[in-house]
Design an enzyme around this catalytic site. Structure first.
Site, short mmCIF file in Angstrom:
data_model
loop_
_atom_site.label_atom_id
_atom_site.label_comp_id
_atom_site.label_asym_id
_atom_site.label_seq_id
_atom_site.Cartn_x
_atom_site.Cartn_y
_atom_site.Cartn_z
N HIS A 303 0.87 -1.23 0.09
CA HIS A 303 0.01 -0.09 0.02
C HIS A 303 0.96 1.28 0.12
CE1 HIS A 303 -4.06 -1.90 1.39
NE2 HIS A 303 -3.95 -1.74 -0.12
N GLU A 544 -0.43 -18.44 -20.43
CA GLU A 544 0.92 -18.49 -19.36
C GLU A 544 1.48 -19.63 -19.38
OE1 GLU A 544 -0.41 -17.19 -15.60
OE2 GLU A 544 -2.17 -18.02 -16.00
N ASP A 568 4.54 -15.25 -16.06
CA ASP A 568 4.65 -16.52 -15.80
C ASP A 568 5.11 -17.32 -17.04
OD1 ASP A 568 4.32 -17.10 -13.12
OD2 ASP A 568 2.07 -17.08 -13.16
N CYS A 615 -0.78 -8.86 -20.72
CA CYS A 615 -0.86 -8.27 -19.42
C CYS A 615 0.27 -8.62 -18.66
CB CYS A 615 -2.26 -8.61 -18.70
SG CYS A 615 -2.26 -10.48 -18.54
#
Length: 659
Positions: A303, A544, A568, A615
């Protein structure tokens, strides 16, 4: 946990490799021991390690106990099994952690020294900064260290519950403020959920009933739950450990009647230096004054990083013990693109960073014109540039960057954040909020990608030798339709509110797609029977696994789109653990084998007339985008910070074609 291995280090752990091994071990929070012939010593003591007299080809055991024990074992075992360990330049940067890949370096890789006045950590928020150091090292909190008498326990439990209520009320007041940004509001709301969760309060209450004082109980409970997060092989989920500690600290401060050290006095343009900083504190701080953030804890998915990125603040995190070298710094220069930190820079370095700050400001100003641009090729074909996000609080940063939707929404955090399985209603609300925020642009939601390396409450996972090749992703979901159907029903309900698309992770067989379609149809029929509004969504797969690449032509006939997950895919194609720094150089998307797999996938998708996107981290690389577009990719999803640059790159391609 522990693992044994045969030492391949040239000539064993003599002075130089022992020093390197200790430096590596100190990069982790866990207590680490090296065991030989039944004798165990601290792996963080060079003297004790050398006295163990470990020779080449001897068997040793590495033990690690703590928040990042898995990462410590992987890195240390990798070092011991490397015949060239100790022979390289001691101050060199690990292979594979340079250039474009620096920002994507896993935060499990320990920071290493740069120049004599420099350090290197995790590149968590891009940008460069130079400014006065503002040290923020609040004192550690400790319990009373005594056992309660039986008659004291009830009162201590009441005191604990009052402290929890006070923290929740404080967070509620913060959430009620109009000045709080949407992203920061989401983060504080997540912290409040942790403060209210039975996992934390129940664990602490149990310890108090056992005779522990409330402060000690909270510290222990927070550490226990944080360790569960940290033991997961997923950086985004690892980052939740920091949130648990932050909430625990706030409860302890109320119990002690203390206020935390304030950030209100930070000077304009100063660089915040901290071992750790809770998202609660950072979200309420005067962030407009911050020049940068340097932190011992945290990674690119914490965060702290999310807040820094959403406010455009350069940040380098995960320095570990190296942060102590900054306690007395007067001035700090940092590079959030590479993870480099310079203590008290000399005149030449000051000039270098000042020039880079000015150049970066000009570049940002120049890139902002691309926020609202819809990138097209010379033939008019639109190339979508979307954002990778994992929570609703990241929406604002994506929108500010000009994201054309979401190319990857990771749903794992939703399952981990509340420390219990989320209800269908909770999921539907989250996915609907996402769809509404980006409508009419598409939002691609990845179904639960969780496995033995990412345990969650409510699912019992088997012990696996290699969780990355085990019961995870679509494999686990299809075996647990009670969990999977709840998510699919929520996605069907959310599709009413926007352009929801659904992506299946870890697909290796066409049957997995077909079985999912059956479940989707069942869910739609159930919702229709119950009179619940819902809508259909496009179903796609994440490419992947090598198997998915090899059957891509057949897969393309079954789905609406492909999205190539380069992180991956590279790991599986190269058979190299992307969390292992020893083989980091193999995790290179530009390797001909990986590029060939991407091209094969794109060719199959184009032939079938479906969308092919990407992505993984490679999607945001300006040096590769043109190559991927030529292969046939028409959608790229990346971190918000890379979006405008990617749009510029695509528009430049159009100009070159026109010329």
């Amino acid at each position: 946990m522990e693992r044994s291995t045969i030492v391949r280090v040239h000539e064993g752990l003599h002075a130089r490799p022992a020093t390197r091994f200790v430096k590596l071990a100190k990069g982790f929070e866990s207590d680490v021991e090296l065991v030989k012939d039944g004798k165990a010593v601290s792996a963080k003591s060079s003297v004790k390690l050398m006295l163990l007299a470990v020779k080449e080809n001897q068997e040793v055991t590495v033990r690690a106990n703590g928040a990042d024990a898995i990462e410590a074992l992987e890195a240390l075992i990798g070092y011991l099994e490397n015949p060239k360990a100790g022979l390289d330049d001691e101050d060199s940067q690990p292979a594979g952690n340079t250039g474009q890949e620096a920002a994507a370096a896993p935060d499990s890789v320990p920071a290493v020294s740069g120049a004599t006045t420099g350090l290197r950590g995790v590149a968590a928020s891009e940008g460069v900064a130079i400014g006065p150091a503002f040290a923020h090292f609040p004192p550690d909190i400790a319990g009373q260290g005594r056992m309660l008498q039986a008659q004291e326990i009830a009162g201590e439990i009441d005191r604990f519950h009052a402290a929890v209520s006070a923290v929740q009320a404080r967070m509620d007041r913060a959430l009620a403020q109009d000045t709080l940004s949407a992203g920061d509001r989401g983060i504080i709301a997540a912290l409040r959920d942790i403060a209210a969760d039975d996992s934390l309060t129940g664990e602490a209450e149990g310890l108090i009933k056992g005779g522990n004082d409330a402060v000690s109980a909270v510290i222990t409970a927070a550490s226990t739950i944080a360790a569960d997060f940290s033991a997961v092989d997923d950086h985004y989920l690892n980052a939740r450990a920091d949130d648990v500690h932050a909430v625990g600290r706030q409860i302890c401060l109320v119990l002690l009647g203390q206020d935390d050290v304030s950030l209100e006095t930070i000077p304009e343009g100063a660089v915040l230096i901290a071992d750790d900083i809770g998202a609660w504190d950072l979200a309420r701080a005067p962030l407009k004054r911050f020049g940068g953030v340097v932190c011992g804890h945290g990674g690119a998915t914490s965060h702290i990083a999310i807040i820094a990125r959403s406010h455009g603040i350069p940040a380098v995190l995960g320095l570990g013990d190296q942060i102590n070298a900054l306690r007395t710094a007067r001035e700090v220069a940092l590079d959030g693109n590479s993870g480099r930190v310079i203590i008290d820079p000399d005149a030449a370095t000051r000039a270098e960073f000042a020039g880079r700050v000015e150049a970066a400001a000009k570049e940002r100003a120049g890139l902002t014109v691309f926020k609202t641009v819809t990138p097209k090729l010379a033939n008019g074909k639109v190339i979508e540039v979307a954002a990778n996000i994992g929570s609703l609080e990241e929406i604002e940063a994506a929108q500010e960057a000009g994201a054309m939707g979401v190319g990857l929404f990771r749903t794992e955090l939703l399952f981990m954040r509340h420390m219990h399985l989320p209800s269908e209603d909770m999921q539907a609300e989250t996915y609907a909020a996402l769809a509404k925020a980006f409508a009419p642009y598409p939002v691609i939601v990845r179904t639960l990608d969780i496995g033995g390396d990412k345990p969650i409450a409510g699912i019992e996972f088997p012990d696996e030798e290699n969780p990355f090749l085990g019961w995870r992703g679509i494999r686990m979901c299809l075996d647990r339709p009670d969990i999977f159907k709840r998510q699919l029903r929520a996605l069907l309900r959310a599709a009413v509110h926007g352009n929801i698309k659904v992506m299946l992770p870890m697909v290796a067989d066409i049957g997995e797609v077909r079985r999912t379609r059956v479940l989707v149809a069942e869910c739609a029929a159930e919702l229709k029977a119950d009179g619940v509004p819902h809508a259909a969504f496009d179903l796609g797969v994440m490419i992947e696994t090598p198997a998915a690449v090899l059957i891509a032509p057949a897969l393309a006939k079954e789905v609406a789109f492909f999205s190539i997950g380069t992180n991956d895919l590279t790991q599986y194609i190269m058979a190299a653990d992307r969390l292992n720094p020893t083989v980091a150089k193999l995790n290179d998307v530009t390797n001909p084998a990986v590029m060939s797999a991407i091209e094969m996938t794109a060719k199959a998708g184009v032939a079938a007339g479906i969308m092919v996107g990407m992505c993984g981290e490679a999607a945001g690389r300006p040096d590769l985008i043109a190559t991927f577009v030529k292969m046939g990719l028409t959608e790229f999803s990346m971190s918000p910070a890379s979006i405008q640059r990617a749009k510029k790159t695509i528009m430049a391609m159009a100009g070159e074609s026109a010329a």
